[in-house]
Design an enzyme around this catalytic site. Structure first.
Site, PDB file in Angstrom:
ATOM      1  N   GLY A  46       7.595  -0.098   1.359  1.00 29.58           N
ATOM      2  CA  GLY A  46       8.338  -0.167   2.383  1.00 29.58           C
ATOM      3  C   GLY A  46       8.082  -0.820   3.531  1.00 29.58           C
ATOM      4  N   ALA A 100      48.999  -8.428  48.602  1.00 29.19           N
ATOM      5  CA  ALA A 100      47.509  -8.532  48.611  1.00 29.19           C
ATOM      6  C   ALA A 100      47.058  -7.519  49.687  1.00 29.19           C
ATOM      7  CB  ALA A 100      46.983  -9.667  49.345  1.00 29.19           C
ATOM      8  N   GLY A 150      -4.873  -8.802  -4.171  1.00 27.82           N
ATOM      9  CA  GLY A 150      -5.359  -8.750  -5.486  1.00 27.82           C
ATOM     10  C   GLY A 150      -4.987 -10.116  -6.234  1.00 27.82           C
ATOM     11  N   ARG A 199      -2.579   0.310  12.528  1.00 30.11           N
ATOM     12  CA  ARG A 199      -2.715  -1.022  13.218  1.00 30.11           C
ATOM     13  C   ARG A 199      -1.327  -1.473  14.048  1.00 30.11           C
ATOM     14  NH1 ARG A 199      -4.851  -4.849   8.466  1.00 30.11           N
ATOM     15  NH2 ARG A 199      -3.967  -3.230   7.311  1.00 30.11           N
ATOM     16  N   ASN A 222       1.600  -5.384   8.969  1.00 34.71           N
ATOM     17  CA  ASN A 222       0.493  -4.317   9.429  1.00 34.71           C
ATOM     18  C   ASN A 222       0.212  -3.995  10.705  1.00 34.71           C
ATOM     19  OD1 ASN A 222      -0.164  -3.616   6.792  1.00 34.71           O
ATOM     20  ND2 ASN A 222      -1.382  -5.550   6.471  1.00 34.71           N
ATOM     21  N   ASN A 239      -1.301 -10.845  -6.522  1.00 33.25           N
ATOM     22  CA  ASN A 239      -0.285 -10.035  -6.753  1.00 33.25           C
ATOM     23  C   ASN A 239       0.454  -9.565  -5.466  1.00 33.25           C
ATOM     24  OD1 ASN A 239       0.895  -7.725  -7.565  1.00 33.25           O
ATOM     25  ND2 ASN A 239      -0.841  -6.347  -7.227  1.00 33.25           N
ATOM     26  N   ALA A 255       4.005   5.405   2.081  1.00 32.45           N
ATOM     27  CA  ALA A 255       3.145   6.690   2.530  1.00 32.45           C
ATOM     28  C   ALA A 255       1.953   5.933   3.491  1.00 32.45           C
ATOM     29  CB  ALA A 255       2.403   7.202   1.272  1.00 32.45           C
TER      30      ALA A 255
HETATM   31  C1  UD1 Z   1      -1.969  -4.042  -2.719  1.00 32.59           C
HETATM   32  C2  UD1 Z   1      -2.442  -4.263  -4.227  1.00 32.59           C
HETATM   33  C3  UD1 Z   1      -2.814  -5.775  -4.223  1.00 32.59           C
HETATM   34  C4  UD1 Z   1      -1.767  -6.805  -3.462  1.00 32.59           C
HETATM   35  C5  UD1 Z   1      -1.284  -6.067  -2.338  1.00 32.59           C
HETATM   36  C6  UD1 Z   1      -0.057  -6.943  -1.625  1.00 32.59           C
HETATM   37  C7  UD1 Z   1      -3.233  -2.319  -5.077  1.00 32.59           C
HETATM   38  C8  UD1 Z   1      -4.623  -1.446  -5.724  1.00 32.59           C
HETATM   39  N1  UD1 Z   1      -3.510  -3.316  -4.744  1.00 32.59           N
HETATM   40  O1  UD1 Z   1      -3.153  -3.938  -1.879  1.00 32.59           O
HETATM   41  O2  UD1 Z   1      -3.267  -6.194  -5.331  1.00 32.59           O
HETATM   42  O3  UD1 Z   1      -2.154  -7.958  -3.407  1.00 32.59           O
HETATM   43  O4  UD1 Z   1      -0.990  -4.816  -2.203  1.00 32.59           O
HETATM   44  O5  UD1 Z   1       0.407  -6.629  -0.553  1.00 32.59           O
HETATM   45  O6  UD1 Z   1      -2.244  -1.932  -5.407  1.00 32.59           O
HETATM   46  N2  UD1 Z   1       0.653   3.028  -0.416  1.00 32.59           N
HETATM   47  C9  UD1 Z   1       1.022   4.504  -0.352  1.00 32.59           C
HETATM   48  N3  UD1 Z   1       0.062   5.484  -0.815  1.00 32.59           N
HETATM   49  C10 UD1 Z   1      -1.178   5.031  -1.198  1.00 32.59           C
HETATM   50  C11 UD1 Z   1      -1.591   3.748  -0.952  1.00 32.59           C
HETATM   51  C12 UD1 Z   1      -0.690   2.584  -0.517  1.00 32.59           C
HETATM   52  O7  UD1 Z   1       2.344   4.539  -0.540  1.00 32.59           O
HETATM   53  O8  UD1 Z   1      -1.903   5.959  -1.413  1.00 32.59           O
HETATM   54  C13 UD1 Z   1       1.573   2.285  -0.149  1.00 32.59           C
HETATM   55  C14 UD1 Z   1       1.459   1.598   1.261  1.00 32.59           C
HETATM   56  O9  UD1 Z   1       1.972   2.162   2.458  1.00 32.59           O
HETATM   57  C15 UD1 Z   1       1.827   0.207   1.268  1.00 32.59           C
HETATM   58  C16 UD1 Z   1       1.616   0.020  -0.322  1.00 32.59           C
HETATM   59  O10 UD1 Z   1       1.615   1.306  -1.101  1.00 32.59           O
HETATM   60  O11 UD1 Z   1       3.186   0.032   1.586  1.00 32.59           O
HETATM   61  C17 UD1 Z   1       0.530  -1.148  -0.398  1.00 32.59           C
HETATM   62  O12 UD1 Z   1      -0.848  -0.491  -0.008  1.00 32.59           O
HETATM   63  P1  UD1 Z   1      -2.163  -1.016   0.500  1.00 32.59           P
HETATM   64  O13 UD1 Z   1      -3.151  -0.118   0.974  1.00 32.59           O
HETATM   65  O14 UD1 Z   1      -1.552  -1.800   1.760  1.00 32.59           O
HETATM   66  O15 UD1 Z   1      -2.521  -1.942  -0.519  1.00 32.59           O
HETATM   67  P2  UD1 Z   1      -3.324  -3.155  -0.601  1.00 32.59           P
HETATM   68  O16 UD1 Z   1      -4.737  -2.823  -0.201  1.00 32.59           O
HETATM   69  O17 UD1 Z   1      -2.861  -4.219   0.528  1.00 32.59           O
HETATM   70 CA    CA Z   2      -1.346  -3.857   2.148  1.00 28.17          CA
END
Ligand code: UD1
Ligand code: CA
Length: 456
Positions: free
Chosen positions: A102, A422, A138, A16, A226, A168, A11
């Protein structure tokens, strides 16, 4: 066996990327990042795949509508926990849920298998990685006995917690019934005001569930993109893997850093590929093949002993045993070269069969043509297959010799053993074993002198 349900979080807006296209549609190799995650889920044997897409993500859904997946709209992006929650109503009790991302396309199926197995064993599996620079991720917090207790996000962690370099990756697997229970208990009382999926780790630990951790074989498996710099890095990792696999399978790459495979390339033994070649779609190479520098080969089959000289382009074609192509040749779709045929410099072939041992060596266009065996086509021969409205066929028998600079005006037939002089413009059948030519008689004009410049 518990049913396996995969939830792919997709989502994110991906601002970026600076693109009118949502981030997960950007490609690595020949597939969008989202399709990579989807492919892994399929390879794992997922019973159902849920893709969580976001507001404005209609483009994702419409471009990938062919995927065998359940599309779940997450109206507002309130965090990873909120995203998984959106999928929960369509997930059955008693199943195992695997969460993928994704925009993290390079995770290996073997790694995901271990993750799923670890979750089957204890009810919870988490994919973690040790990074030299864990900033932004995380952190995994373990107790003195090494038991996983919780995850703390970068923005919420204290100095002590942020020293941990085990992070994580985001990918986890858990029993659906328990997952539902934990997700329902999430709140957004944290630095980002979001529902963190990562908060379920502490809940699981409190419930006495052992969190099994699994590590990937290599760090690229956990990398997301990103921006376009990171996208290019993922592309290099993917290409490196494909190049390594080819070499392990017995292919010599003159420089494994200078080959691009956007699709599936398979090869027999003792294939040598020179630098800067691009393979697209499904390409099958037999054994003992040499491919020169700067070739592009797409959706084609090359049999044993084929030589492709530099700067050639081969598309949707079949090249028979021992055939030779190039340099600077172009085989367009539906070209078939039979064994030991030769298509040389600056020759374009389209929708044509070149028979066994036949040669089109220099500067020719052969289109909509069926050519027999042991034919010699002279330099500069053109099949005139198009009258401005329709395409027409040229039929050339066996053992034909066409002199240089001839035009064969289709539809037209050259019978077995015929010779074309030719410079001939052929518009009627050339009978077999006969010389046919259309050429003005040569004359010389004695005493003729060139015009002279006027002196001023
Ligand atoms: C998340 C993890 C973090 C981990 C990192 C790895 C959480 C709170 N944190 O952080 O521990 O180290 O991923 O990359 O989970 N997404 C949605 N809907 C939302 C929010 C996010 O679909 O409402 C999807 C994003 O498109 C993305 C993924 O979830 O593919 C991760 O979201 P992102 O906001 O990048 O998480 P991080 O802050 O990087
Ligand atoms: Ca991320």
């Amino acid at each position: 066996m518990q049913k396996l349900i995969v939830v792919i979080l997709a989502a994110g807006q991906g601002t970026r990327m600076k693109s009118s296209m949502p981030k997960v549609l950007h490609t690595v190799g020949d597939r969008s990042m989202l399709e990579h995650s989807y492919d892994r889920a399929k390879e794992l044997g997922a019973d159902t795949i849920h893709i969580v897409y976001g507001h404005g993500g209609e483009q994702v859904k419409s471009m990938l509508s062919h995927l065998d997946a359940n599309w779940v709209l997450q109206q507002q992006q309130n965090g990873t926990g909120h995203a998984v929650e959106a999928a929960m109503p369509s997930i059955e009790e008693g199943t195992l849920v695997l969460v993928l991302y994704g925009d993290v396309p390079l995770v290996r199926v073997e790694t995901l298998k271990s993750l799923v197995d670890s979750a089957v064993e204890s009810g919870f599996g988490l994919l973690t990685a040790k990074l030299d620079n864990p900033t932004g991720y995380g952190r995994i917090i373990r107790d003195g006995d090494g038991v996983v207790k919780r995850i703390v996000e970068q923005k919420d962690g204290n100095t002590e917690e942020l020293k941990t370099n085990e992070v994580n990756t985001g990918m986890l697997a858990a029993d659906s019934s328990k997952l539902r229970h934990w997700i329902n208990a999430l709140d957004s009382d944290n630095a980002q005001g979001e529902f963190y999926l990562t908060d379920i780790i502490a809940m699981a630990a409190n419930d006495g569930v052992v969190i099994n951790t699994v590590q990937p074989t290599s760090i690229d498996e956990t990398l997301g993109a990103n921006n376009r710099v990171q996208l290019a890095e993922l592309e290099r990792y993917l290409q490196q893997r494909k190049a390594n696999q080819l070499m392990i399978d017995g292919v010599t790459l003159r420089d494994p850093a200078r080959i691009d495979i956007r699709g599936n390339l398979t090869a027999g033994m003792d294939v040598v590929i020179d630098i800067n070649c691009l393979f697209e779609g499904d390409v099958k190479l037999g054994s003992n093949i040499n491919i020169g520098a700067n070739c592009i080969i797409r959706d084609s089959i090359l049999a044993d002993g084929v030589t492709v000289m530099p700067n050639s382009i081969i598309e949707q074609s079949q090249v028979g045993n021992g055939a030779m192509v190039g340099p600077f040749a172009r085989l367009r779709p539906e070209t078939v070269l039979k064994e030991n045929a030769k298509v040389g410099n600056f020759v374009e072939v389209k929708k044509s069969t070149i028979g066994a041992g036949s040669k089109v060596s220099h500067l020719s266009y052969i289109g909509d043509t069926s050519m027999g065996k042991n034919v010699n086509i002279g330099a500069g021969t053109i099949t005139c297959n198009y009258d401005g409205i329709n395409k027409h066929q040229t039929i050339i028998g066996d053992d034909v010799f066409v002199g240089s600079d001839s035009q064969l005006i289709a539809p037209v037939t050259v019978e077995d053993g015929a010779t074309i002089g030719a410079g001939t413009t052929l518009s009627h059948t050339a009978p077999k074993n006969t010389l046919t030519l259309s050429r003005l008689r040569q004359k010389s004009v004695p005493g003729w002198s060139r015009p002279k410049k006027k002196s001023s």
